[in-house]
Design an enzyme around this catalytic site. Structure first.
Site, mmCIF file in Angstrom:
data_model
loop_
_atom_site.group_PDB
_atom_site.id
_atom_site.type_symbol
_atom_site.label_atom_id
_atom_site.label_comp_id
_atom_site.label_asym_id
_atom_site.label_seq_id
_atom_site.Cartn_x
_atom_site.Cartn_y
_atom_site.Cartn_z
ATOM 1 N N ASP A 47 0.757 -1.176 -0.056
ATOM 2 C CA ASP A 47 0.033 -0.031 -0.090
ATOM 3 C C ASP A 47 0.937 1.138 0.002
ATOM 4 O O ASP A 47 1.383 1.513 1.021
ATOM 5 C CB ASP A 47 -0.871 -0.038 1.201
ATOM 6 N N TYR A 52 -9.044 15.687 -7.827
ATOM 7 C CA TYR A 52 -8.196 14.844 -8.314
ATOM 8 C C TYR A 52 -6.760 15.398 -8.687
ATOM 9 O O TYR A 52 -5.591 15.131 -8.612
ATOM 10 C CB TYR A 52 -8.907 13.828 -9.507
HETATM 11 N N1 LIG Z 1 -7.105 6.769 -16.492
HETATM 12 C C1 LIG Z 1 -7.117 7.986 -17.191
HETATM 13 O O1 LIG Z 1 -7.862 8.392 -17.957
HETATM 14 C C2 LIG Z 1 -5.595 8.851 -16.975
HETATM 15 C C3 LIG Z 1 -5.721 10.197 -17.480
HETATM 16 C C4 LIG Z 1 -4.549 10.866 -17.224
HETATM 17 C C5 LIG Z 1 -3.542 10.348 -16.488
HETATM 18 N N2 LIG Z 1 -3.596 9.221 -15.704
HETATM 19 C C6 LIG Z 1 -2.710 8.787 -14.769
HETATM 20 O O2 LIG Z 1 -2.031 7.634 -15.306
HETATM 21 C C7 LIG Z 1 -1.637 6.662 -14.452
HETATM 22 C C8 LIG Z 1 -2.310 5.358 -14.566
HETATM 23 O O3 LIG Z 1 -3.420 5.493 -14.480
HETATM 24 P P1 LIG Z 1 -4.290 3.962 -14.917
HETATM 25 O O4 LIG Z 1 -5.443 4.691 -15.520
HETATM 26 O O5 LIG Z 1 -3.565 2.743 -15.319
HETATM 27 O O6 LIG Z 1 -5.084 3.888 -13.118
HETATM 28 P P2 LIG Z 1 -5.833 2.680 -13.020
HETATM 29 O O7 LIG Z 1 -6.251 1.749 -13.877
HETATM 30 O O8 LIG Z 1 -6.904 3.208 -12.072
HETATM 31 O O9 LIG Z 1 -4.854 1.789 -11.841
HETATM 32 C C9 LIG Z 1 -4.562 2.236 -10.488
HETATM 33 C C10 LIG Z 1 -3.689 1.349 -9.858
HETATM 34 O O10 LIG Z 1 -3.449 2.063 -8.894
HETATM 35 C C11 LIG Z 1 -3.204 0.920 -7.636
HETATM 36 N N3 LIG Z 1 -3.483 1.496 -6.221
HETATM 37 C C12 LIG Z 1 -4.443 2.301 -5.909
HETATM 38 N N4 LIG Z 1 -4.310 2.675 -4.771
HETATM 39 C C13 LIG Z 1 -3.104 2.174 -4.139
HETATM 40 C C14 LIG Z 1 -2.597 2.025 -3.192
HETATM 41 N N5 LIG Z 1 -2.821 2.620 -1.977
HETATM 42 N N6 LIG Z 1 -1.289 1.336 -2.928
HETATM 43 C C15 LIG Z 1 -0.770 0.762 -3.943
HETATM 44 N N7 LIG Z 1 -1.611 0.827 -5.461
HETATM 45 C C16 LIG Z 1 -2.706 1.444 -5.271
HETATM 46 C C17 LIG Z 1 -4.250 0.223 -8.085
HETATM 47 O O11 LIG Z 1 -3.899 -0.980 -7.418
HETATM 48 P P3 LIG Z 1 -5.085 -2.299 -6.880
HETATM 49 O O12 LIG Z 1 -6.002 -2.579 -8.154
HETATM 50 O O13 LIG Z 1 -4.512 -3.372 -6.415
HETATM 51 O O14 LIG Z 1 -5.919 -1.451 -5.945
HETATM 52 C C18 LIG Z 1 -4.233 0.085 -9.533
HETATM 53 O O15 LIG Z 1 -3.078 -0.887 -9.857
HETATM 54 C C19 LIG Z 1 -2.134 7.453 -13.021
HETATM 55 O O16 LIG Z 1 -0.943 8.209 -12.426
HETATM 56 C C20 LIG Z 1 -3.049 8.556 -13.292
HETATM 57 O O17 LIG Z 1 -3.246 9.453 -12.700
HETATM 58 C C21 LIG Z 1 -4.595 8.493 -15.946
#
Ligand SMILES: NC(=O)c1ccc[n+]([C@@H]2O[C@H](COP(=O)([O-])OP(=O)(O)OC[C@H]3O[C@@H](n4cnc5c(N)ncnc54)[C@H](OP(=O)(O)O)[C@@H]3O)[C@@H](O)[C@H]2O)c1
Length: 289
Positions: free
Chosen positions: A38, A134
């Site tokens: 975590d 966010y």
């Molecule tokens: N999604 C978008 O549209 C978007 C747009 C712009 C930028 N981003 C950025 O791109 C990056 C990747 O986004 P994504 O879409 O791949 O995210 P995502 O699919 O929501 O995945 C988030 C990940 O974070 C992990 N996580 C959450 N809380 C945690 C904690 N306390 N400790 C350890 N792990 C934790 C989750 O693990 P568990 O599943 O094990 O909980 C999951 O693997 C992020 O930095 C996000 O801000 C995303």
């Protein structure tokens, strides 16, 4: 062989990096989800980093649910800011670089006027002004990551889609209906997680630390993106354009959050595909509908 530790390994970007891993025979990847560590707990971050002893960390762990974050500022802060800071500190302690993916939500969505009075895409040096919890927590995550470790890559992306919950998938699910209403007055840069993963790994090899924008080329509205998805798949569901006001959400999304990959273009040979091409590849390779 060098080892890369990827936190958030179960998320969209984490899974895209997992798919890319096979192409990098000189790199070994360790993927960690929140079950393994975590990141909001300094002790768990330290234990993970000292156990894996990586040569670099890619911190894909994030609180990405924009609407939920608005009502859970503490939760979003802990992951996007405090956790990011812990990982950056741990990376600094063992002398390795850190990658922190960030977001277009650090901008307010009003756009930047160019000399002709037209709106131009955001560049890395444009002032941030997040309007959501966010966005604020990610902006502070950028700052803490950078402050704790000079060997950082802050990489802002937008409208990400990969394996997981995302706009593209939502539109595909809606194809079972006859019509779908989609917001036409929000413009952004749809970005395939796979394109971002490739760029991150290339940047990591370069050793050119800094702040980067990394999105697929081109831009469109959410309405245009939905039309393109159905068009590429030959789906006949009618897409009806609506305004942001006609489609209320807990958090109002930025109207204009197109990013310019200015630093990448100027200082590296890393290029991302056009969003239409990347979308075609995604739809062909993922049976997501
Ligand atoms: N999604 C978008 O549209 C978007 C747009 C712009 C930028 N981003 C950025 O791109 C990056 C990747 O986004 P994504 O879409 O791949 O995210 P995502 O699919 O929501 O995945 C988030 C990940 O974070 C992990 N996580 C959450 N809380 C945690 C904690 N306390 N400790 C350890 N792990 C934790 C989750 O693990 P568990 O599943 O094990 O909980 C999951 O693997 C992020 O930095 C996000 O801000 C995303």
């Amino acid at each position: 062989m060098k080892t890369i530790l990827v936190t958030g390994g179960t998320g969209q970007l984490g899974q895209a990096l997992r798919q890319q891993a096979a192409a990098y025979r000189d790199l070994q990847f360790v993927f960690a989800g929140s079950v393994q560590a975590d990141i909001t707990k300094w002790s768990e971050v330290k234990q993970l980093v000292y156990m894996v002893k990586p040569d670099a960390i890619i911190n894909c762990a994030a609180y990405t649910n924009v609407d939920a974050a608005q009502a859970d500022e503490d939760g979003a802060f802990l992951v996007n800011t405090a956790g990011a800071g812990y990982l950056s500190m741990a990376a600094y302690e063992i002398g390795i670089p850190i990658v922190y993916p960030s977001t277009d939500y650090v901008f307010d969505g009003r756009g930047i006027n160019n000399d002709n009075g037209n709106i131009r895409p955001y560049r890395e040096y444009d002032p941030t002004n997040p309007c959501t919890v966010y966005g604020r927590t990610k902006m502070m995550g950028e700052q803490l990551t950078a402050r704790h470790n000079p060997r950082h890559y802050i990489i802002r992306t937008a409208w990400l889609y990969g394996k997981g919950n995302n706009f593209v998938r939502k539109i595909l699910k809606a194809s079972r209906q006859d019509t779908v209403r989609v917001v036409a007055d929000q413009t952004g840069s749809p970005t395939s997680a796979m394109e971002l993963a490739k760029a991150i790994l290339a940047l990591l090899k370069s050793g050119q630390y800094g702040l980067y924008h990394c999105v697929c080329e081109g831009s469109c509205s959410r309405y245009e993106l939905a039309c393109e998805i159905y068009c590429q798949l030959g789906i006949r569901t009618k897409v009806i354009p609506v305004t942001t006001e006609e489609y209320p959400t807990a958090v109002v999304r930025p109207r204009y959050s197109v990013l310019d990959n200015y630093m990448l273009r100027l200082t590296t040979s890393i290029r991302c595909s056009h969003w239409r091409d990347a979308l075609a590849e995604y739809l062909a390779s993922n049976k997501v509908w």
